[in-house]
Design an enzyme around this catalytic site. Sequence first.
Site, PDB file in Angstrom:
ATOM      1  N   GLU A 253       0.691  -1.292  -0.002  1.00  0.00           N
ATOM      2  CA  GLU A 253      -0.129   0.080  -0.098  1.00  0.00           C
ATOM      3  C   GLU A 253       0.744   1.132  -0.209  1.00  0.00           C
ATOM      4  O   GLU A 253       0.531   2.331  -0.324  1.00  0.00           O
ATOM      5  CB  GLU A 253      -1.132  -0.101   0.996  1.00  0.00           C
ATOM      6  CG  GLU A 253      -2.254  -1.006   0.905  1.00  0.00           C
ATOM      7  CD  GLU A 253      -3.012  -1.049   2.040  1.00  0.00           C
ATOM      8  OE1 GLU A 253      -3.503   0.049   2.850  1.00  0.00           O
ATOM      9  OE2 GLU A 253      -3.212  -2.216   2.651  1.00  0.00           O
TER      10      GLU A 253
ATOM     11  N   HIS B 100       3.531   1.794  -2.016  1.00  0.00           N
ATOM     12  CA  HIS B 100       3.714   2.009  -3.335  1.00  0.00           C
ATOM     13  C   HIS B 100       2.426   2.446  -3.936  1.00  0.00           C
ATOM     14  O   HIS B 100       2.503   3.472  -4.728  1.00  0.00           O
ATOM     15  CB  HIS B 100       4.109   0.817  -3.859  1.00  0.00           C
ATOM     16  CG  HIS B 100       5.274   0.255  -3.358  1.00  0.00           C
ATOM     17  ND1 HIS B 100       5.385  -1.049  -2.725  1.00  0.00           N
ATOM     18  CD2 HIS B 100       6.648   0.598  -3.677  1.00  0.00           C
ATOM     19  CE1 HIS B 100       6.749  -1.107  -2.634  1.00  0.00           C
ATOM     20  NE2 HIS B 100       7.605  -0.346  -3.175  1.00  0.00           N
TER      21      HIS B 100
ATOM     22  N   GLN C 137      22.491  -0.725  -5.753  1.00  0.00           N
ATOM     23  CA  GLN C 137      22.342  -0.033  -4.561  1.00  0.00           C
ATOM     24  C   GLN C 137      22.279  -0.671  -3.228  1.00  0.00           C
ATOM     25  O   GLN C 137      22.132  -0.767  -2.205  1.00  0.00           O
ATOM     26  CB  GLN C 137      21.013   0.904  -4.333  1.00  0.00           C
ATOM     27  CG  GLN C 137      19.656   0.014  -4.600  1.00  0.00           C
ATOM     28  CD  GLN C 137      18.356   0.919  -4.779  1.00  0.00           C
ATOM     29  OE1 GLN C 137      18.362   1.483  -6.025  1.00  0.00           O
ATOM     30  NE2 GLN C 137      17.561   1.058  -3.784  1.00  0.00           N
TER      31      GLN C 137
ATOM     32  N   LYS D 212       4.891   0.255   6.515  1.00  0.00           N
ATOM     33  CA  LYS D 212       4.858  -0.683   5.268  1.00  0.00           C
ATOM     34  C   LYS D 212       6.076  -0.760   4.659  1.00  0.00           C
ATOM     35  O   LYS D 212       6.674   0.035   4.267  1.00  0.00           O
ATOM     36  CB  LYS D 212       3.611  -0.482   4.476  1.00  0.00           C
ATOM     37  CG  LYS D 212       2.355  -0.574   5.076  1.00  0.00           C
ATOM     38  CD  LYS D 212       1.226  -1.082   4.142  1.00  0.00           C
ATOM     39  CE  LYS D 212       0.134  -0.946   5.176  1.00  0.00           C
ATOM     40  NZ  LYS D 212      -0.973  -2.116   4.802  1.00  0.00           N
TER      41      LYS D 212
ATOM     42  N   ARG E   5      10.066  -5.630   2.821  1.00  0.00           N
ATOM     43  CA  ARG E   5      11.207  -6.434   3.886  1.00  0.00           C
ATOM     44  C   ARG E   5      10.414  -6.872   5.039  1.00  0.00           C
ATOM     45  O   ARG E   5      10.905  -7.748   5.687  1.00  0.00           O
ATOM     46  CB  ARG E   5      12.278  -5.696   4.205  1.00  0.00           C
ATOM     47  CG  ARG E   5      13.307  -5.233   3.133  1.00  0.00           C
ATOM     48  CD  ARG E   5      14.560  -4.814   3.696  1.00  0.00           C
ATOM     49  NE  ARG E   5      15.574  -4.723   2.335  1.00  0.00           N
ATOM     50  CZ  ARG E   5      15.641  -3.871   1.583  1.00  0.00           C
ATOM     51  NH1 ARG E   5      14.873  -2.724   1.751  1.00  0.00           N
ATOM     52  NH2 ARG E   5      16.598  -3.751   0.907  1.00  0.00           N
TER      53      ARG E   5
HETATM   54  P1  AMP Z   1      11.087   0.710  -3.025  1.00  0.00           P
HETATM   55  O1  AMP Z   1      10.272  -0.223  -3.983  1.00  0.00           O
HETATM   56  O2  AMP Z   1      11.346   0.116  -1.484  1.00  0.00           O
HETATM   57  O3  AMP Z   1      12.320   1.493  -3.717  1.00  0.00           O
HETATM   58  O4  AMP Z   1      10.012   1.910  -2.701  1.00  0.00           O
HETATM   59  C1  AMP Z   1       9.598   2.767  -3.851  1.00  0.00           C
HETATM   60  C2  AMP Z   1       8.930   3.978  -3.460  1.00  0.00           C
HETATM   61  O5  AMP Z   1       7.954   3.576  -2.387  1.00  0.00           O
HETATM   62  C3  AMP Z   1      10.000   4.779  -2.613  1.00  0.00           C
HETATM   63  O6  AMP Z   1       9.937   6.337  -3.081  1.00  0.00           O
HETATM   64  C4  AMP Z   1       9.482   4.506  -1.212  1.00  0.00           C
HETATM   65  O7  AMP Z   1       9.830   5.506  -0.326  1.00  0.00           O
HETATM   66  C5  AMP Z   1       8.250   4.441  -1.515  1.00  0.00           C
HETATM   67  N1  AMP Z   1       7.911   3.572  -0.109  1.00  0.00           N
HETATM   68  C6  AMP Z   1       7.896   2.320   0.221  1.00  0.00           C
HETATM   69  N2  AMP Z   1       7.287   2.052   1.420  1.00  0.00           N
HETATM   70  C7  AMP Z   1       6.353   3.166   1.762  1.00  0.00           C
HETATM   71  C8  AMP Z   1       5.664   3.465   2.795  1.00  0.00           C
HETATM   72  N3  AMP Z   1       5.442   2.495   3.733  1.00  0.00           N
HETATM   73  N4  AMP Z   1       4.731   4.722   2.567  1.00  0.00           N
HETATM   74  C9  AMP Z   1       5.119   5.485   1.823  1.00  0.00           C
HETATM   75  N5  AMP Z   1       5.993   5.393   0.556  1.00  0.00           N
HETATM   76  C10 AMP Z   1       6.602   4.028   0.616  1.00  0.00           C
END
Ligand code: AMP
Length: 304
Positions: free
Chosen positions: A43, A45, A69, A192, A195
């Site tokens: 949620e 994303h 990364q 959320k 991981r």
């Molecule tokens: P990731 O797939 O971990 O690279 O995250 C993709 C984007 O989703 C990044 O900009 C994260 O900061 C954002 N994101 C991940 N988890 C959350 C969350 N719980 N609430 C808001 N945005 C999130």
Amino acid sequence: MDKMTAKGIKRISSPAEMTRYVVEQKQEGKTVGYVPTMGSLHEGHLSLFKKARENSDCVIASVFVNPTQFGERDDYINYPKNIERDAGLAESAGVDALFIPEESAIYPNGSDITVKVHSKTDVLCGKSRPGHFDGVATVLIKLFNIVKPDTAYFGMKDAQQVAIVTSLVRSFHFPVKLVACPIVREADGLAKSSRNVRLSVEERKEAPELFKGLQAGLRGAKLGETRFDQLIATVKAYYAKHLTLGKIDYVDVLNYPDLRRSGTLLSGRFIIACAVRYQNARLIDNITSDTELFTTVSEADESC
Ligand code: AMP
């Protein structure tokens, strides 16, 4: 190459095809909103996709687990993947096109040219994950060049990333507006994260304490504490009492978004951030000074 799913979301794996699609959209006068992700969508994303949907005519998301990364090879290899599920969720949140490139398409010459981030990386995750933000900046330059969005959406969950991407966009003159979206949390306050599935049952029970510790710190500041060190001590004391399984990687309080301390006393906007290691997952969380304390599920909306 390029194909439509039965349900309708467009899936694109070739960078050239992605750029062609965006150019076509722009020629039709559409604005393009973009959300880069590493997949395993939740949620958090979806909130970014929905925000992009509200503000843009065409919404593009990417799913790319960026090898450069990751410090630990195992973390990269074990990163959860489920592209069919992701495509369905992205479509349900209003994404028009999903960019799903292979590693060789994004890094056609391996890592022959990368960028180095010199600022804001000596603290928080930059300190404990050397090279992480170099990988983030490198892949975002590639993705921004391919997708050419008008607006890109990032979550405050990765607040240091938001601060660094803001600098990246300015430094490299990308004509992209950034929007920082609030952290989406479980009902018990746990941020959320892809991981979270790696937590054991006992670890999952303990994990909401991360946010409660940050709230304890913010409460201290709202009650008048202005010393950085004392706020850090408050959060650490909370964790000492409530974390038995998680090991603290860092707890820090810094001005935001410059990620420095202006003297020894708090002034202006600040962030309280932590990282905690569990057996198979390292969790991060943060709270910024403009967060309402009674809000546990999501922070106040903001943009940068
Ligand atoms: P990731 O797939 O971990 O690279 O995250 C993709 C984007 O989703 C990044 O900009 C994260 O900061 C954002 N994101 C991940 N988890 C959350 C969350 N719980 N609430 C808001 N945005 C999130």
